[in-house]
Design a protein around this motif. Structure first.
Motif, short mmCIF file in Angstrom:
data_model
loop_
_atom_site.label_atom_id
_atom_site.label_comp_id
_atom_site.label_asym_id
_atom_site.label_seq_id
_atom_site.Cartn_x
_atom_site.Cartn_y
_atom_site.Cartn_z
N VAL A 64 -41.52 -17.54 16.93
CA VAL A 64 -40.86 -18.60 17.42
C VAL A 64 -39.36 -18.32 16.97
CG1 VAL A 64 -40.81 -21.22 17.13
CG2 VAL A 64 -43.05 -19.95 16.99
N ASP A 65 -38.55 -18.17 18.03
CA ASP A 65 -36.98 -18.13 17.69
C ASP A 65 -36.41 -18.15 19.01
OD1 ASP A 65 -34.49 -16.63 17.47
OD2 ASP A 65 -35.37 -16.46 15.30
N VAL A 118 -50.77 -16.54 11.70
CA VAL A 118 -49.31 -16.47 11.28
C VAL A 118 -48.34 -16.84 12.27
CG1 VAL A 118 -47.60 -15.34 9.93
CG2 VAL A 118 -50.20 -15.00 9.40
N THR A 119 -47.57 -17.90 12.07
CA THR A 119 -46.53 -18.13 12.67
C THR A 119 -45.06 -17.80 11.86
OG1 THR A 119 -47.74 -19.83 14.09
CG2 THR A 119 -45.33 -20.06 13.96
N LEU A 120 -44.26 -16.92 12.65
CA LEU A 120 -42.99 -16.76 12.24
C LEU A 120 -41.94 -17.92 12.94
CD1 LEU A 120 -42.80 -12.96 12.68
CD2 LEU A 120 -43.43 -14.24 10.76
N LEU A 121 -41.29 -18.55 12.07
CA LEU A 121 -40.83 -19.82 12.58
C LEU A 121 -39.22 -19.83 12.00
CD1 LEU A 121 -40.97 -22.88 13.59
CD2 LEU A 121 -41.42 -23.60 11.49
N ASP A 122 -38.40 -19.89 13.07
CA ASP A 122 -37.19 -20.02 12.94
C ASP A 122 -36.77 -21.49 12.36
OD1 ASP A 122 -34.13 -19.37 13.16
OD2 ASP A 122 -34.07 -19.70 15.13
N ASP A 126 -36.32 -28.42 15.92
CA ASP A 126 -36.11 -27.04 15.12
C ASP A 126 -37.29 -27.10 14.13
OD1 ASP A 126 -35.85 -29.08 13.05
OD2 ASP A 126 -33.95 -29.20 12.99
N GLY A 127 -37.20 -26.11 13.36
CA GLY A 127 -38.40 -25.80 12.57
C GLY A 127 -38.58 -26.70 11.42
N LEU A 128 -37.66 -27.49 10.84
CA LEU A 128 -37.81 -28.31 9.81
C LEU A 128 -38.62 -29.58 10.55
CD1 LEU A 128 -34.31 -28.56 7.80
CD2 LEU A 128 -36.68 -28.07 7.03
N VAL A 138 -47.53 -20.70 7.97
CA VAL A 138 -46.19 -20.73 8.53
C VAL A 138 -45.44 -19.80 7.66
CG1 VAL A 138 -44.04 -21.86 9.07
CG2 VAL A 138 -46.23 -22.92 9.53
N LEU A 139 -44.78 -18.77 8.26
CA LEU A 139 -43.70 -17.70 7.47
C LEU A 139 -42.48 -18.04 8.06
CD1 LEU A 139 -42.85 -15.49 5.58
CD2 LEU A 139 -43.47 -13.93 7.40
N ALA A 140 -41.54 -18.67 7.37
CA ALA A 140 -40.04 -19.08 7.57
C ALA A 140 -39.34 -17.94 7.84
CB ALA A 140 -39.31 -20.01 6.90
N LEU A 141 -38.61 -17.66 8.93
CA LEU A 141 -38.02 -16.49 9.23
C LEU A 141 -36.68 -16.82 10.02
CD1 LEU A 141 -39.30 -12.95 10.38
CD2 LEU A 141 -36.71 -13.69 10.72
N THR A 142 -35.34 -16.95 9.20
CA THR A 142 -34.23 -17.51 9.48
C THR A 142 -33.01 -17.13 9.05
OG1 THR A 142 -32.98 -19.74 10.03
CG2 THR A 142 -34.58 -19.39 8.09
#
Length: 212
Positions: free
Chosen positions: A8-9, A51-55, A62-64, A76-80
């Motif tokens: 997700v980006d 797993v979800t890569l989240l911007d 938005d991610g928040l 969730v793995l935050a990736l930003t």
């Protein structure tokens, strides 16, 4: 076991690069991509990724604003690119199991993080861990000063989200309140902190400048 990943980006170039890295692992498979939070939730419900890569910064949602709901269906793995303490803390409080910052990890790091999060473990890139640790230390030194203002737990929740840059509408959505209730909380917060604006409240709460 194959780890199924949702990317997700809002930047298609970033999504392509992440897919290229993930494809290097034989036991990782990308099952979907999304460019905003609304589509991410829909795809998470459809594909049930491990797993979800989240911007963090994305249009529409938005991610928040979606991390807590997303975390109910996937790890969730935050990736930003955002390494500010407030964002890191909010993502982790919202349910993210890990946090990576663009420019501070390499392909093997990403794959290790995906495997760790899929296994139920936490993962912080060094820069995120450093920021989080510093924030915890500062939080401890500011807690006593903050306590003297007598904010309720809900007022603290509202103020923390205000410090993260959320609008009244976004705060209401995140905390499942009405906008009128958020405005009432802000009125009480301003009175207790002895400030007259959102900016003054954020500065006083974020920096620890509590002297009147």
């Amino acid at each position: 076991m194959t780890i199924r990943v949702l990317v997700v980006d809002d930047n298609p170039v970033v999504r392509e690069a992440l897919r290229g890295v993930l494809d290097l692992s034989d036991d990782v498979r990308v099952v979907g991509e999304a460019g905003n939070g609304r589509d991410a939730l829909a795809l998470a419900l459809r594909h049930r990724p491990d797993v979800t890569l989240l911007d963090h910064r994305m249009p529409i949602a938005d991610g928040l604003s979606i991390v807590d709901e997303l975390a109910r269906h996937t790890a969730v793995l935050a990736l930003t690119s955002d390494a500010t303490p407030g964002v890191i803390a909010s993502m982790l409080r919202g349910g993210a199991r890990g946090y990576l910052v663009h420019g501070h990890f390499d392909p093997p790091d990403l794959l290790r993080a995906v495997h760790a999060v899929a296994a139920g473990q936490g993962w912080l890139s060094p820069v995120a861990a450093s920021v989080a640790t510093s924030a915890l230390r500062e939080q401890g030194s500011r807690r006593a000063a903050r306590d003297r203002f007598g904010l309720t737990d809900r007022e603290r929740d509202v103020l923390d989200l205000l410090c993260d840059g959320l609008s009244n509408a976004a705060i209401a959505d995140r905390l499942r309140l009405t906008e009128k209730t958020v405005k009432n909380h802000l009125y009480n917060i301003f009175a207790k902190l002895q400030v007259g604006s959102r900016t003054e409240a954020v500065v006083r709460w974020s920096t620890g400048t509590f002297d009147s």
